[in-house]
Enzyme design. Structure first.
Site, PDB file in Angstrom:
ATOM      1  N   GLU A 136     -48.204 -93.642  34.808  1.00  0.00           N
ATOM      2  CA  GLU A 136     -46.838 -93.334  34.366  1.00  0.00           C
ATOM      3  C   GLU A 136     -45.954 -93.046  35.589  1.00  0.00           C
ATOM      4  O   GLU A 136     -44.821 -93.517  35.683  1.00  0.00           O
ATOM      5  CB  GLU A 136     -46.857 -92.121  33.421  1.00  0.00           C
ATOM      6  CG  GLU A 136     -45.457 -91.645  33.049  1.00  0.00           C
ATOM      7  CD  GLU A 136     -45.410 -90.717  31.834  1.00  0.00           C
ATOM      8  OE1 GLU A 136     -46.458 -90.462  31.218  1.00  0.00           O
ATOM      9  OE2 GLU A 136     -44.301 -90.265  31.505  1.00  0.00           O
ATOM     10  N   ARG A 137     -46.497 -92.290  36.531  1.00  0.00           N
ATOM     11  CA  ARG A 137     -45.706 -91.944  37.729  1.00  0.00           C
ATOM     12  C   ARG A 137     -45.496 -93.155  38.622  1.00  0.00           C
ATOM     13  O   ARG A 137     -44.443 -93.290  39.262  1.00  0.00           O
ATOM     14  CB  ARG A 137     -46.371 -90.781  38.467  1.00  0.00           C
ATOM     15  CG  ARG A 137     -46.208 -89.514  37.653  1.00  0.00           C
ATOM     16  CD  ARG A 137     -46.961 -88.314  38.107  1.00  0.00           C
ATOM     17  NE  ARG A 137     -46.672 -87.235  37.158  1.00  0.00           N
ATOM     18  CZ  ARG A 137     -47.440 -86.184  36.918  1.00  0.00           C
ATOM     19  NH1 ARG A 137     -48.577 -86.051  37.579  1.00  0.00           N
ATOM     20  NH2 ARG A 137     -47.089 -85.287  36.037  1.00  0.00           N
ATOM     21  N   GLN A 191     -19.909 -94.218  46.251  1.00  0.00           N
ATOM     22  CA  GLN A 191     -18.825 -93.833  47.171  1.00  0.00           C
ATOM     23  C   GLN A 191     -18.190 -95.072  47.810  1.00  0.00           C
ATOM     24  O   GLN A 191     -16.975 -95.146  47.976  1.00  0.00           O
ATOM     25  CB  GLN A 191     -19.399 -92.896  48.257  1.00  0.00           C
ATOM     26  CG  GLN A 191     -18.361 -92.301  49.182  1.00  0.00           C
ATOM     27  CD  GLN A 191     -17.452 -91.284  48.484  1.00  0.00           C
ATOM     28  OE1 GLN A 191     -17.764 -90.801  47.400  1.00  0.00           O
ATOM     29  NE2 GLN A 191     -16.318 -90.987  49.092  1.00  0.00           N
ATOM     30  N   LEU A 192     -19.022 -96.053  48.126  1.00  0.00           N
ATOM     31  CA  LEU A 192     -18.492 -97.264  48.779  1.00  0.00           C
ATOM     32  C   LEU A 192     -17.638 -98.113  47.833  1.00  0.00           C
ATOM     33  O   LEU A 192     -16.858 -98.944  48.280  1.00  0.00           O
ATOM     34  CB  LEU A 192     -19.656 -98.090  49.359  1.00  0.00           C
ATOM     35  CG  LEU A 192     -20.232 -97.492  50.649  1.00  0.00           C
ATOM     36  CD1 LEU A 192     -21.610 -98.070  50.941  1.00  0.00           C
ATOM     37  CD2 LEU A 192     -19.288 -97.719  51.826  1.00  0.00           C
ATOM     38  N   ALA A 194     -42.127 -75.845  26.655  1.00  0.00           N
ATOM     39  CA  ALA A 194     -43.187 -76.294  27.568  1.00  0.00           C
ATOM     40  C   ALA A 194     -42.921 -77.709  28.053  1.00  0.00           C
ATOM     41  O   ALA A 194     -43.117 -78.671  27.311  1.00  0.00           O
ATOM     42  CB  ALA A 194     -44.548 -76.216  26.880  1.00  0.00           C
ATOM     43  N   GLN A 247     -17.537 -98.907  60.920  1.00  0.00           N
ATOM     44  CA  GLN A 247     -18.871 -98.527  61.424  1.00  0.00           C
ATOM     45  C   GLN A 247     -19.547 -97.470  60.545  1.00  0.00           C
ATOM     46  O   GLN A 247     -20.748 -97.540  60.299  1.00  0.00           O
ATOM     47  CB  GLN A 247     -18.773 -98.025  62.865  1.00  0.00           C
ATOM     48  CG  GLN A 247     -20.148 -97.961  63.513  1.00  0.00           C
ATOM     49  CD  GLN A 247     -20.112 -97.381  64.901  1.00  0.00           C
ATOM     50  OE1 GLN A 247     -19.518 -96.326  65.128  1.00  0.00           O
ATOM     51  NE2 GLN A 247     -20.723 -98.064  65.844  1.00  0.00           N
ATOM     52  N   ALA A 303     -45.609 -87.845  22.776  1.00  0.00           N
ATOM     53  CA  ALA A 303     -44.919 -86.553  22.628  1.00  0.00           C
ATOM     54  C   ALA A 303     -45.757 -85.442  23.246  1.00  0.00           C
ATOM     55  O   ALA A 303     -46.713 -84.955  22.632  1.00  0.00           O
ATOM     56  CB  ALA A 303     -44.654 -86.290  21.156  1.00  0.00           C
ATOM     57  N   GLY A 341     -15.442 -96.747  45.963  1.00  0.00           N
ATOM     58  CA  GLY A 341     -14.195 -96.015  45.749  1.00  0.00           C
ATOM     59  C   GLY A 341     -13.983 -95.760  44.256  1.00  0.00           C
ATOM     60  O   GLY A 341     -14.948 -95.566  43.508  1.00  0.00           O
ATOM     61  N   ARG A 361     -14.329-106.437  49.461  1.00  0.00           N
ATOM     62  CA  ARG A 361     -13.251-105.452  49.301  1.00  0.00           C
ATOM     63  C   ARG A 361     -12.656-105.142  50.685  1.00  0.00           C
ATOM     64  O   ARG A 361     -13.389-104.800  51.620  1.00  0.00           O
ATOM     65  CB  ARG A 361     -13.826-104.172  48.684  1.00  0.00           C
ATOM     66  CG  ARG A 361     -12.858-103.027  48.605  1.00  0.00           C
ATOM     67  CD  ARG A 361     -11.850-103.227  47.513  1.00  0.00           C
ATOM     68  NE  ARG A 361     -10.920-102.118  47.428  1.00  0.00           N
ATOM     69  CZ  ARG A 361      -9.838-102.128  46.656  1.00  0.00           C
ATOM     70  NH1 ARG A 361      -9.558-103.192  45.914  1.00  0.00           N
ATOM     71  NH2 ARG A 361      -9.054-101.085  46.619  1.00  0.00           N
TER      72      ARG A 361
END
Ligand SMILES: Cc1cc2nc3c(=O)[nH]c(=O)nc-3n(C[C@H](O)[C@H](O)[C@H](O)COP(=O)(O)OP(=O)(O)OC[C@H]3O[C@@H](n4cnc5c(N)ncnc54)[C@H](O)[C@@H]3O)c2cc1C
Length: 378
Positions: A241-242, A335-336, A127, A278, A121, A338, A267
């Site tokens: 951590e990063r 997006q691909l 902050a 393309q 924590a 749909g 699809r």
């Protein structure tokens, strides 16, 4: 560049099998219930998948960071929140590095078994990026500290048994890192309460909470390391951590790309698979390039980290760039799909929500750029 040994690869294969048979079938249920049940922690512990790097006397196998990297990547690919990685590879290392022998033997074996869940924590309502502005304070009273203040956005906050709390032990409330200490608060301590489970955009099975300290009395023997050194401990441990955060972003980007590649091949629209247009093929080519760049950079970084090299600048680059890249991948992959991409029954919808936080927690992209700029002498 292949940074993994045969032993690592065998470990990955068996962990993937475990994830597929014991975790993946339950993810939707955990997402709905907004928690990962305790039995999963115990099972992970039983299998040796929590804190494998710990020394044997504390319940680990002394495994190198490569094993932790594999665990975190595969959990991210499966879409299992960040709770296990946070516990094993981000928080337990504080106890190992700064704990006394008694603290280590009291707490770490139970962490490795999954009997005690860890949280850290740091963030407060006022902050976050500016950690030095924290106001939670601990005042000495006899052999105890009395803690007052609140924390927010704490991962594992509801399920945690042990919470490492960053507090001011000197000049309470005054900005500046002087006087920050790390104190372990055990669940059930009078004056410590957990707030409600926070309702997040994504990562629904991962519990995140506010924590409150109201004259919470904790023995001084629960302090980790020296009084007033907490900020430098945080800065040191934030590097791993990063790295874990970048690993999870990369794992998720790879998963989204491979799922989408399979989808666009089956699809059809206008009489052919949508991947044959393309525009879509080029989008996938761009994503495959970025994902590969991320992988090469990350593997290099893992290797540097395992060699004990200083990684501050590069890990900030990885956290920022791979986190943002994974978000671009999520947007373009969805997006691909749909309209199906917008439906919860397709994992891409969940991954799209989950990945959004990767540019925010463990230091925002902007804070990563500040650190990189500093290393450039700016
Ligand atoms: C799901 C989730 C889990 C989390 N888990 C934990 C946890 O377990 N423990 C914990 O302690 N914290 C946790 N956090 C908190 C997280 O680390 C903080 O949200 C993060 O550091 C940002 O702080 P903030 O939210 O206060 O944003 P702010 O600091 O208010 O920042 C708001 C915006 O301002 C930008 N900004 C701030 N300062 C600068 C600057 N100097 N230059 C340019 N831009 C700036 C930020 O980049 C951001 O875009 C979690 C957060 C989330 C969402």
């Amino acid at each position: 560049m292949d940074i993994y040994s045969e032993e690592h690869k065998m470990f990955r294969r068996s962990f993937v099998k475990f994830v597929e048979s014991e975790l993946s079938p339950h993810i939707e249920e955990w997402e709905e219930k907004r928690e990962i049940p305790r039995w999963v922690w115990l099972r992970m512990g039983e299998m040796g998948y929590l804190c494998p790097w710990l020394e044997e006397k504390y319940g680990g196998t002394g495994a190198d960071f490569g094993f932790s990297a594999i665990l975190n990547e595969e959990l991210a690919k499966a879409g299992v929140g960040i709770g296990f990685g946070l516990h094993s590879d981000i928080i337990a290392p504080y106890i190992q590095a700064y704990g006394t022998e008694k603290q280590k033997s009291d707490w770490l074996p139970a962490c490795a078994r999954g009997e005690k869940i860890l949280a850290i924590a740091m963030t407060e309502p006022q902050a976050g990026s500016d950690l030095q502005g924290m106001r939670a304070m601990a005042v000495r009273d006899g052999n105890d500290y009395v803690i007052n203040g609140s924390k927010t956005f704490i991962s594992n906050g509801i399920s945690a048994d042990l919470i490492i709390v960053a507090v001011k032990t000197e000049n309470a409330g005054i900005p500046g890192n002087k006087g920050i200490s790390l104190i372990v608060v055990e669940d059930g301590t009078p004056g410590f309460t957990k707030g409600k489970k926070l309702n997040k955009l994504g990562m629904h099975s991962q519990d995140t909470a506010e924590l409150f300290f109201d004259n919470c009395r904790v023995p001084m023997s629960n302090r980790l390391g020296e009084e007033g050194k907490g900020f430098s401990y945080l800065m040191e441990k934030l590097q791993q951590e990063r790295l874990i955060s970048a690993l999870c972003s990369q794992g998720l980007a790879e998963r989204m790309l491979s799922d989408t590649l399979a989808y666009v091949k089956t699809r059809e629209a206008f009489g052919k698979p949508i991947g044959k247009f393309q525009h879509n093929a080029f989008k996938l080519a761009e994503m495959a390039t970025e994902v590969e760049l991320g992988r090469v950079f990350l593997d290099n970084l893992i290797s540097d980290h395992m060699a004990g090299e200083e990684i501050v600048a590069k890990v900030s680059m990885a956290k920022y760039w791979i986190g943002e890249m994974a978000n671009r991948v999520a947007y373009n992959c969805l997006q691909l799909y749909g309209g199906y991409g917008y439906m919860e029954e397709y994992p891409i919808a969940r991954h799209y929500r989950d990945v959004r936080v990767h540019t925010i927690y463990a230091g925002t992209s902007e804070i990563m750029k500040l650190i990189i700029a500093r290393t450039l002498g700016l």
